[in-house]
Structure formats: structure tokens, C-alpha cells
Design an enzyme around this catalytic site. Structure first.
Site, mmCIF file in Angstrom:
data_model
loop_
_atom_site.group_PDB
_atom_site.id
_atom_site.type_symbol
_atom_site.label_atom_id
_atom_site.label_comp_id
_atom_site.label_asym_id
_atom_site.label_seq_id
_atom_site.Cartn_x
_atom_site.Cartn_y
_atom_site.Cartn_z
ATOM 1 C CB CYS A 102 -4.754 -21.973 17.009
ATOM 2 S SG CYS A 102 -5.387 -22.302 15.356
ATOM 3 C CD GLN A 142 -9.538 7.893 -1.446
ATOM 4 O OE1 GLN A 142 -10.580 8.115 -0.836
ATOM 5 N NE2 GLN A 142 -8.581 7.121 -0.940
ATOM 6 C CG ASP A 151 -1.964 1.066 1.134
ATOM 7 O OD1 ASP A 151 -2.091 1.685 0.061
ATOM 8 O OD2 ASP A 151 -2.650 1.303 2.139
ATOM 9 C CB SER A 152 0.593 4.311 -1.953
ATOM 10 O OG SER A 152 -0.648 4.765 -1.456
ATOM 11 N N GLY A 153 0.689 4.230 1.324
ATOM 12 C CA GLY A 153 0.925 5.052 2.506
ATOM 13 C C GLY A 153 0.070 6.298 2.572
ATOM 14 N N GLY A 154 -0.744 6.531 1.539
ATOM 15 C CA GLY A 154 -1.620 7.705 1.545
ATOM 16 C C GLY A 154 -2.493 7.742 2.794
ATOM 17 C CE1 TYR A 155 -7.703 5.443 6.616
ATOM 18 C CE2 TYR A 155 -6.026 4.133 7.716
ATOM 19 C CZ TYR A 155 -7.281 4.712 7.714
ATOM 20 O OH TYR A 155 -8.087 4.578 8.807
ATOM 21 C CG ASP A 202 -6.121 -4.299 3.482
ATOM 22 O OD1 ASP A 202 -6.818 -3.691 2.650
ATOM 23 O OD2 ASP A 202 -5.634 -3.747 4.485
ATOM 24 C CG HIS A 231 -8.680 -19.883 15.951
ATOM 25 N ND1 HIS A 231 -8.936 -21.223 15.772
ATOM 26 C CD2 HIS A 231 -9.888 -19.277 16.030
ATOM 27 C CE1 HIS A 231 -10.243 -21.422 15.759
ATOM 28 N NE2 HIS A 231 -10.840 -20.248 15.912
ATOM 29 N N GLY A 282 -10.985 5.004 1.180
ATOM 30 C CA GLY A 282 -11.849 5.984 1.827
ATOM 31 C C GLY A 282 -13.207 5.456 2.254
#
Ligand SMILES: [Zn+2]
Length: 382
Positions: free
Chosen positions: A334, A200, A90-94, A277, A361, A227
Site C-alpha cells: 500500500c 451478556q 462467531d455464532s451469529g446471535g448478534y 475483532d 494499509h 452486547g
């Protein structure tokens, strides 16, 4: 390379496909465990692999600060983590928008102060692509501006327009650099990584449509929806997401970023999302929560009923429970331990093994959920 549609539901928009990266084929719909800093908290890469995952997510915002570019110039992210399969970065914008205390956004990029040492860092659309190429990841994301759901309509419009501008700058950098690097690549020669654009536009169908059309005109390998699920009322998300998905090319992968709870994933799969994700399975595991499918969960998912329960290992009622968390679908380590023992490790010792086993788990629960959804789509049952 890229996305191939294998099966399409007749009842809903749900679809099954194969996402071919330069490392392997990922069966979709799929869930990506989140290794933000290069680790899925408390679990090892072999734990992830043993469950069955072959695509994980890592984050530019964090890896850029630590361990940073000097290390990745010498060692790629696969070798660094000893992860043999696919990685989406992920680019890191968030994170720039949600974590950085100081930040300044212009059309050229985002300047923010490092969480670690306070130094000023500039992330530009071009630099973010160069860094991801250096990491040697399989799926690269463009830098985007993710406004808060409380932002004004003007701020949301400015953010999606800037995201489109940054996407075109990112695409140019990618087209210029990726083919040359792929030729020199010793691991997967001549194979290009995939590049995804990020839609977005907040909760406005109008903005979402323009944002998506901008990206489609640039032709990305996949389209991500950013977003959403950032604090807004959930019922407002679904119609906007459904509308946006209806306009998205069926020949490209669709990725709903940061989602979600098990029932949200089922709902989004039925609308035609391929990739997810979320930190929920490992975060809940660390906090003592674990998921268990109900009996006949496949039928329950198909009929749209509640298909799982979530328990809290800290509860007193588990003090003398010698059974495992699950004795049907979960074949991982687990469920070789008893609940009473896990509760003791968690409550009395705050033992790391409890965090690890609960995380494994829950990650297996998510893996099984996505696998079941894929089966249901191919069997035309949802
Ligand atoms: Zn288990």
C-alpha cells in the site's frame, strides 16, 4: 491448547499471552480481521497472512445461509478459503438480532427469515455447534441473545438468562461430538477446538456478574463479552466492562466482541482484554479513510496520549502529494504507491485496487498497534 499468560503489566491490568489453537499459536493481545462471509472485503487471504495475522473471524449466520451446510459437509472452511491458520467463528446471535427482518426467539433457538431468499431458518444452540464443527474452525462461539441497548431491563435479563441456557446446551453438544471428530481429524489429530462462552447483561453490573458466573460454572476455554458498543453511550461501557473483567478467570482468554476504534482497543487492553475483532479498518479503507501513526507512537501509547491521525484520501489537498500514506512503519505494498495516485484511483476511477490497498494499509495499522501493545506489556511500560 488454550490460553497461557506470559506477562502481566504492573501499572494496569494489561496482559500478554499465547492462545494455542489446533493450528497455531496466536500472540495476544490480538486483533482478528473480519471475514464475515468467508472473505475480508477486497483483500486476499495471502494479503492477510503477509501482514502477519494468523487468526481471522468468520460468521455462522452468513456462512450457514451461503454457501451453506451442503458445501461444508464436503470442504472445510480452511480449505474453502485456502487459509492455513486459525479461524474463530462467531455464532451469529448478534446478526440474528441486528439483521434479520423477521425473527422469533424461544428457549430452543432463533427462527428468522433468510436475507437471501426469505426462507425460514432455525438456529439452535446445538445446530450452531454442529455447523462450526463441520467448518473445522479453531475457536467456536456459543449462540447468544444480544438485545438492543434500548431494550427494557426485563428483556435484558431474559436475554442473558437465555444465553446461559443456550450456552449449557451448546457445551453439552460440543462435549459429546468434538472429541470423536478430533480423533478422526487428519489435519490436527486428537486436538480439540476451543469453545468460548459469551457474557451478556447490558449495562447492568449485576446481570453481567450472574451471566459470567453461569458461564464459569460450565468452564469454557475463553470468555467473550457481547452486547457492548452497540449504540449505547461509550462512557457507560467502561465501568461495566472493567467490573466484569475483574471477575473473569485470569487463566482464560478474554474477547471483547466487535471493538473497536484504535483508542478503544488501547483502553480495553489496559483493562485486561486479550482479543478483538472489528470491521472498522477495512470499512474505513473502503470509504477512503486511512490511519497513520504519529512519530514516536510507542511512547505516545505508553503515556496515554493520542498516537495516530486519520486522513481522507478524497481530500483536495492530496491532489499533488507524491509521498506514500506512511513512510515509517508500513512496509506493505500500500505504501509503495503515492497518495496522489491512490486518490486518483479512488476518486476518479472508483478502482478496486484503491479499496484493496487502503484496506491492507489499515489492517497493517491494527496489526502494528496490537504488536506494539504486546511489546509495551512485556517491557512493563503500560
Ligand atoms: Zn501502508
Amino acid at each position: 491448547m488454550g490460553f497461557k499468560l506470559i506477562g502481566q503489566s504492573k501499572k494496569t491490568q494489561a496482559r500478554a499471552g499465547i492462545l494455542r489453537t489446533r493450528h497455531n499459536d496466536v500472540l495476544t493481545p490480538c486483533f482478528m480481521p473480519v471475514a464475515t462471509h468467508g472473505v475480508v472485503k477486497h483483500v486476499s487471504m495471502s494479503d492477510i497472512k503477509r501482514i502477519g495475522y494468523n487468526l481471522i473471524l468468520a460468521n455462522v449466520y452468513h456462512l450457514y445461509q451461503k454457501p451453506g451446510a451442503p458445501l461444508f459437509k464436503k470442504i472445510n472452511l480452511h480449505d474453502f478459503m485456502q487459509w492455513p491458520d486459525s479461524i474463530l467463528t462467531d455464532s451469529g446471535g448478534y446478526q440474528v438480532f441486528s439483521l434479520a427482518k423477521f425473527r422469533k426467539i424461544t428457549d430452543t433457538g432463533a427462527i428468522f427469515s433468510s436475507e437471501i431468499d426469505g426462507r425460514k431458518i432455525e438456529l439452535t444452540p446445538q445446530e450452531v455447534i454442529k455447523f462450526q464443527l463441520m467448518l473445522h474452525t479453531d475457536i467456536l462461539m456459543v449462540l447468544d441473545e444480544c438485545p438492543s441497548f434500548k431494550s427494557s431491563v426485563y428483556e435484558i435479563a431474559a436475554a442473558f438468562r437465555r444465553t446461559s441456557l443456550w450456552a449449557s446446551m451448546a457445551k453439552q453438544t460440543f462435549d459429546k461430538l468434538a472429541p470423536g471428530l478430533a480423533l478422526k481429524d487428519k489435519v490436527t489429530p486428537k486436538q480439540l477446538p476451543l469453545l468460548f462462552g459469551i457474557v451478556q447483561g447490558g449495562l447492568s453490573t449485576h446481570f453481567r456478574r450472574i451471566s459470567l458466573e453461569d458461564l464459569i460454572s460450565m468452564d469454557f476455554d475463553g470468555y467473550a463479552f457481547g452486547g457492548f458498543f452497540v449504540g449505547e453511550p461509550e462512557e457507560k461501557v467502561w465501568p461495566v466492562l472493567e467490573y466484569t473483567l475483574s471477575l473473569t478467570p485470569t487463566t482464560r482468554a478474554r474477547y471483547l466482541m466487535g471493538a473497536g476504534k484504535p483508542e478503544q482497543i488501547v483502553k480495553a487492553v489496559k483493562l485486561g482484554v486479550d482479543m478483538f475483532d472489528c470491521v472498522i479498518p477495512s470499512r474505513n479503507g473502503r470509504h477512503g479513510g486511512y490511519y497513520v501513526f504519529r512519530q514516536n507512537y510507542k511512547k505516545l501509547i505508553a503515556s496515554g496520549k493520542m498516537f495516530y491521525d486519520m486522513y481522507d484520501i478524497r481530500r483536495r489537498k492530496f491532489i499533488y502529494n507524491l509521498g506514500p500514506m506512511d513512510d515509517t512503519y508500513c512496509q506493505q505494498e500500500c505504501c509503495l504507491s503515492s497518495i496522489t495516485y491512490l486518490r486518483y484511483l479512488y476518486n476518479n476511477l472508483h478502482e478496486g485496487l484503491a479499496y484493496r490497498l487502503l484496506s491492507i494499509h489499515n489492517l497493517n495499522f491494527y496489526y502494528t498497534l496490537l504488536k506494539t501493545l504486546r511489546e509495551l506489556i512485556l517491557e512493563k511500560k503500560i
